[in-house]
Design a protein around this motif. Structure first.
Motif, mmCIF file in Angstrom:
data_model
loop_
_atom_site.group_PDB
_atom_site.id
_atom_site.type_symbol
_atom_site.label_atom_id
_atom_site.label_comp_id
_atom_site.label_asym_id
_atom_site.label_seq_id
_atom_site.Cartn_x
_atom_site.Cartn_y
_atom_site.Cartn_z
ATOM 1 N N VAL A 17 57.519 54.489 29.157
ATOM 2 C CA VAL A 17 56.967 53.357 28.400
ATOM 3 C C VAL A 17 55.449 53.485 28.311
ATOM 4 C CG1 VAL A 17 56.714 50.851 28.362
ATOM 5 C CG2 VAL A 17 58.888 51.872 29.067
ATOM 6 N N HIS A 18 54.802 53.778 29.441
ATOM 7 C CA HIS A 18 53.342 53.912 29.455
ATOM 8 C C HIS A 18 52.886 55.179 28.747
ATOM 9 C CE1 HIS A 18 53.108 50.587 32.335
ATOM 10 N NE2 HIS A 18 54.109 51.157 32.979
ATOM 11 N N VAL A 19 53.615 56.269 28.920
ATOM 12 C CA VAL A 19 53.213 57.524 28.283
ATOM 13 C C VAL A 19 53.332 57.421 26.762
ATOM 14 C CG1 VAL A 19 53.769 59.966 28.069
ATOM 15 C CG2 VAL A 19 53.798 58.882 30.311
ATOM 16 N N THR A 20 54.393 56.806 26.276
ATOM 17 C CA THR A 20 54.535 56.621 24.828
ATOM 18 C C THR A 20 53.414 55.756 24.271
ATOM 19 O OG1 THR A 20 56.944 56.787 25.070
ATOM 20 C CG2 THR A 20 56.103 55.853 23.025
ATOM 21 N N ALA A 21 53.066 54.695 24.993
ATOM 22 C CA ALA A 21 51.959 53.837 24.550
ATOM 23 C C ALA A 21 50.642 54.600 24.536
ATOM 24 C CB ALA A 21 51.861 52.610 25.448
ATOM 25 N N GLN A 22 50.394 55.441 25.539
ATOM 26 C CA GLN A 22 49.101 56.115 25.610
ATOM 27 C C GLN A 22 48.961 57.203 24.550
ATOM 28 O OE1 GLN A 22 49.476 57.497 29.674
ATOM 29 N NE2 GLN A 22 49.597 59.647 29.049
ATOM 30 N N ILE A 23 50.037 57.918 24.198
ATOM 31 C CA ILE A 23 49.889 58.936 23.154
ATOM 32 C C ILE A 23 49.763 58.303 21.774
ATOM 33 C CG2 ILE A 23 51.119 60.653 24.526
ATOM 34 C CD1 ILE A 23 53.559 60.215 22.779
ATOM 35 N N LEU A 24 50.408 57.153 21.559
ATOM 36 C CA LEU A 24 50.234 56.466 20.280
ATOM 37 C C LEU A 24 48.844 55.884 20.149
ATOM 38 C CD1 LEU A 24 53.705 54.664 19.903
ATOM 39 C CD2 LEU A 24 52.899 56.729 18.727
ATOM 40 N N ILE A 25 48.326 55.306 21.234
ATOM 41 C CA ILE A 25 46.945 54.796 21.205
ATOM 42 C C ILE A 25 45.966 55.939 21.019
ATOM 43 C CG2 ILE A 25 45.172 53.654 22.590
ATOM 44 C CD1 ILE A 25 47.361 51.929 23.802
ATOM 45 N N GLY A 26 46.194 57.049 21.699
ATOM 46 C CA GLY A 26 45.311 58.194 21.524
ATOM 47 C C GLY A 26 45.369 58.764 20.124
ATOM 48 N N PHE A 27 46.519 58.681 19.460
ATOM 49 C CA PHE A 27 46.632 59.187 18.097
ATOM 50 C C PHE A 27 45.823 58.346 17.114
ATOM 51 C CE2 PHE A 27 48.982 59.186 14.019
ATOM 52 C CZ PHE A 27 48.819 60.513 13.679
ATOM 53 N N PHE A 28 45.828 57.034 17.320
ATOM 54 C CA PHE A 28 45.116 56.150 16.395
ATOM 55 C C PHE A 28 43.671 55.859 16.823
ATOM 56 C CE2 PHE A 28 49.587 55.016 15.576
ATOM 57 C CZ PHE A 28 49.626 55.197 14.204
ATOM 58 N N ALA A 29 43.398 55.889 18.138
ATOM 59 C CA ALA A 29 42.064 55.509 18.619
ATOM 60 C C ALA A 29 41.265 56.687 19.152
ATOM 61 C CB ALA A 29 42.190 54.444 19.711
ATOM 62 N N GLY A 30 41.804 57.867 19.160
ATOM 63 C CA GLY A 30 41.038 59.026 19.595
ATOM 64 C C GLY A 30 41.104 59.240 21.101
ATOM 65 N N HIS A 31 40.234 60.141 21.595
ATOM 66 C CA HIS A 31 40.270 60.545 23.001
ATOM 67 C C HIS A 31 39.919 59.396 23.934
ATOM 68 C CE1 HIS A 31 41.019 64.779 22.202
ATOM 69 N NE2 HIS A 31 40.082 64.740 21.256
ATOM 70 N N TRP A 32 38.909 58.604 23.565
ATOM 71 C CA TRP A 32 38.523 57.497 24.447
ATOM 72 C C TRP A 32 39.660 56.486 24.582
ATOM 73 C CZ3 TRP A 32 34.796 57.837 27.771
ATOM 74 C CH2 TRP A 32 33.710 58.656 27.504
ATOM 75 N N GLY A 33 40.309 56.205 23.503
ATOM 76 C CA GLY A 33 41.450 55.289 23.570
ATOM 77 C C GLY A 33 42.582 55.860 24.407
ATOM 78 N N TYR A 34 42.786 57.183 24.313
ATOM 79 C CA TYR A 34 43.842 57.811 25.098
ATOM 80 C C TYR A 34 43.547 57.698 26.591
ATOM 81 C CZ TYR A 34 46.479 61.528 27.361
ATOM 82 O OH TYR A 34 47.273 62.237 28.217
ATOM 83 N N TYR A 35 42.321 57.982 27.010
ATOM 84 C CA TYR A 35 42.006 57.952 28.438
ATOM 85 C C TYR A 35 42.007 56.528 28.989
ATOM 86 C CZ TYR A 35 40.846 62.888 28.219
ATOM 87 O OH TYR A 35 40.924 64.258 28.082
#
Length: 340
Positions: A263-281
């Motif tokens: 659940v968390h990993v799916t959320a983090q890769i989607l956020i990183g896809f739309f918000a870039g590296h800072w959003g991913y981390y």
């Protein structure tokens, strides 16, 4: 006369060639109306196409003769196709010997027993256990997702709710207990992670072409991480047990707790896809913190419910083990979120 003798001999030969001669209503008919045959007199006496072809189609047969010149019974339409069907059934049934009928019956019995044995799998204890973990509803899924993504807002207790059943008690299914583990959310998160990772890999900027083998790599990588998570939790349960009381956590419960990481990993890769590296981390840090808190709260509840009396030495060792479980979520989540 010579012509009459030839006619009688021809009709006698026709009767000998007719396999249905003398069978009455079961004989083969012509099917051309009430008369049963298209030809009435045939080419009697070798007379050709002249006057002997007297009546055309559907005319009456010669008096007292149910057969035409070809030896076909003209009375077939009296019984329709039922007589022929019955005769065909009798012939087909008589073609099987008693030994063949016994062999067919034995084969059918074995096939039925084989199917019953395979269908018993769906009513066995394994299937009943899986049904418990998939007994969810929409309300439970929404509340559980909110609990996983932000466990700090959970105001209620982390204790599971038991219910009385014949012969003892058991815990309520997930749809009636928010703290009960389920396999529906991990399975759906696992599938979503694999599909989202494939889409992100396809739209990457490294110019690598997407292929079916990449999707397979994501599936196997995710399955491997899930297995590592379950083994780590299983080891933690063993180390958290004390000589006075051993912890008993079902394997499917550990699979549920380990699968919530998707659940968390799916959320983090989607956020990183739309918000870039800072959003991913940022999503990685938040997801690791939430997953660690959720596991610590869950295993503390298991410890307190099964080992109520523990020495200070065991309590200290258990605290370190819970801290290790929470910290181990960071490398696992980072590995899953790293998409080439």
């Amino acid at each position: 006369t010579e012509g009459g003798d030839r006619e009688r001999q021809g009709r006698a030969r026709a009767r000998e060639m007719d396999p249905y001669a003398g069978q009455g209503p079961y004989a083969m008919g012509g099917g051309y109306g009430a008369g049963g045959s298209a030809h009435q007199g045939g080419f009697e006496g070798g007379g050709g196409m002249g006057g002997e072809f007297s009546g055309g189609l559907g005319g009456p047969s010669p008096a007292g003769n149910p057969y035409d010149s070809t030896g076909v019974n003209m009375n077939m339409n009296a019984n329709g196709g039922q007589g022929f069907a019955k005769e065909a059934g009798n012939i087909l049934g008589s073609s099987f010997s008693p030994l063949a009928k016994t062999a067919v019956a034995a084969y059918g019995e074995k096939a039925q027993q084989f199917m019953q044995n395979r269908m018993n799998f769906f009513s066995g204890p394994l299937t009943k256990n899986l049904q418990y973990y998939f007994n969810v509803n929409t309300n439970y899924v929404l509340k559980k997702m909110k609990l996983l993504l932000c466990p700090f807002i959970h105001k209620g207790s982390w204790t599971r709710m038991p219910e009385q059943v014949p012969g003892g008690f058991q815990f309520k299914p997930p749809r009636h207990d928010l703290n009960a583990p389920d396999l529906y959310i991990p399975a759906m998160a696992f599938n979503t992670y694999c599909v989202a990772s494939s889409i992100i890999s396809l739209s990457g900027t490294n110019g690598s072409a997407f292929g079916p083998e990449k999707f397979g790599n994501f599936v196997w990588s995710a399955f491997l991480i899930w297995l590592v998570e379950v083994l780590m939790l299983r080891t933690a349960v063993y180390l958290l047990s004390s000589p006075q009381a051993a912890l008993g956590v079902p394997l499917f419960d550990l699979c549920c707790y380990g699968g919530y990481v998707f659940v968390h990993v799916t959320a983090q890769i989607l956020i990183g896809f739309f918000a870039g590296h800072w959003g991913y981390y940022i999503a990685l840090a938040w997801g690791t913190l939430c997953m660690g808190v959720f596991l610590v709260k869950t295993f503390k509840r298991i410890l307190y419910s099964q080992t109520r009396q523990a020495s200070k030495q065991n309590s200290k060792r258990q605290s370190y083990m819970l801290l290790a479980i929470s910290l181990a979520q960071l490398p696992l989540a980072y590995w899953l979120g790293y998409i080439k």
